[in-house]
Design an enzyme around this catalytic site. Sequence first.
Site, mmCIF file in Angstrom:
data_model
loop_
_atom_site.group_PDB
_atom_site.id
_atom_site.type_symbol
_atom_site.label_atom_id
_atom_site.label_comp_id
_atom_site.label_asym_id
_atom_site.label_seq_id
_atom_site.Cartn_x
_atom_site.Cartn_y
_atom_site.Cartn_z
ATOM 1 N N GLY A 1 0.821 -1.206 0.000
ATOM 2 C CA GLY A 1 0.000 0.000 0.000
ATOM 3 C C GLY A 1 0.849 1.248 0.000
ATOM 4 C CB SER A 2 -0.048 4.799 -0.532
ATOM 5 O OG SER A 2 -0.992 4.951 0.519
ATOM 6 C CB THR A 3 1.031 3.999 4.647
ATOM 7 O OG1 THR A 3 -0.113 4.815 4.410
ATOM 8 C CG2 THR A 3 1.759 4.513 5.889
ATOM 9 C CG ASP B 1 0.800 -4.061 5.922
ATOM 10 O OD1 ASP B 1 0.805 -3.129 5.097
ATOM 11 O OD2 ASP B 1 0.299 -5.178 5.693
ATOM 12 C CB ALA C 1 -4.305 0.021 9.022
ATOM 13 C CG ASP C 2 -7.241 0.245 3.798
ATOM 14 O OD1 ASP C 2 -6.615 1.033 3.071
ATOM 15 O OD2 ASP C 2 -7.233 -0.985 3.634
ATOM 16 N N GLY D 1 -7.136 -2.443 1.164
ATOM 17 C CA GLY D 1 -7.398 -1.454 0.130
ATOM 18 C C GLY D 1 -6.515 -1.646 -1.091
ATOM 19 N N GLY D 2 -5.326 -2.208 -0.872
ATOM 20 C CA GLY D 2 -4.419 -2.488 -1.977
ATOM 21 C C GLY D 2 -4.608 -3.870 -2.574
ATOM 22 C CD GLU E 1 -1.805 -6.018 3.126
ATOM 23 O OE1 GLU E 1 -1.258 -5.007 2.646
ATOM 24 O OE2 GLU E 1 -3.027 -6.060 3.391
#
Length: 262
Positions: free
Chosen positions: A34-36, A89, A91-92, A104-105, A111
């Site tokens: 994911g982006s983060t 990791d 989180a949304d 979300g990814g 994960e």
Amino acid sequence: MSDTLSPIDQAKANAARKAVEFVEDGMKVGLGTGSTAAWMVRRLGERVREEGLRIVAVPTSSRTAALAREVGITVITLDEAKWLDLTIDGADEFDAEMNLIKGGGGALLQEKIVATASDQMVVIADSAKEVAHLGAFPLPIEVIPFGAEVTRGLVEELLGAFDVMGRRTTVRMSGAAPFRTDEGNLILDLHLGRIGDPRQLALMLNQVPGVVESGLFVDICDRVVIGHSDGRVEVRDIHDLSVKVMELPVGDTTNIFSNIGD
């Protein structure tokens, strides 16, 4: 895309800078998707190159694996690692009990496997991801393609027995075609609005034939690292209930993803 960071990306970058401090020499580390999480992988790569940090990593998606190799991190499989010291990791959403919505990814299955095969899971997030009740972000579930519409109907029927605000489900798309996970499965996004009992819902969703896994992560997260755009970082620990707030030194504000399209 701008060459400087937006406030939200600065917050993500700050959370990532703090989270990689938990990684020690010789560790086996799970890398989220994911982006983060991408910020974290970049910062961890900097430590490998600049400090000589010796680690091996298990990525949770093909995208993360490619990025890890690009920044100089040694990648191995989970079967090779057998067990991990730490997984970091994003989180949304997360709530006060550190329950999470992830996926979300589209990598929620890998994960969750990687996170549960770790001594610790550290979640990195910006403050907007904290919620009083999970569910505003659509809950992803991974389902096998065979009989997917039947599985979808069973899930919608199941939701009628739970404390949720909505029961609408959608098949996640990638352009004109359904999105496919690394395992070739589909993602159903559940538009619930609010989840009254995440633990019970997670248990029951996994009983539905065709559902591989849900994006509800319950009793898995050990720490949440919350970044703010002004340089503040908050670290919450579920075990000792501690909350630590600190200021990070002013870092690079260059957008390391400025060459990536939206």
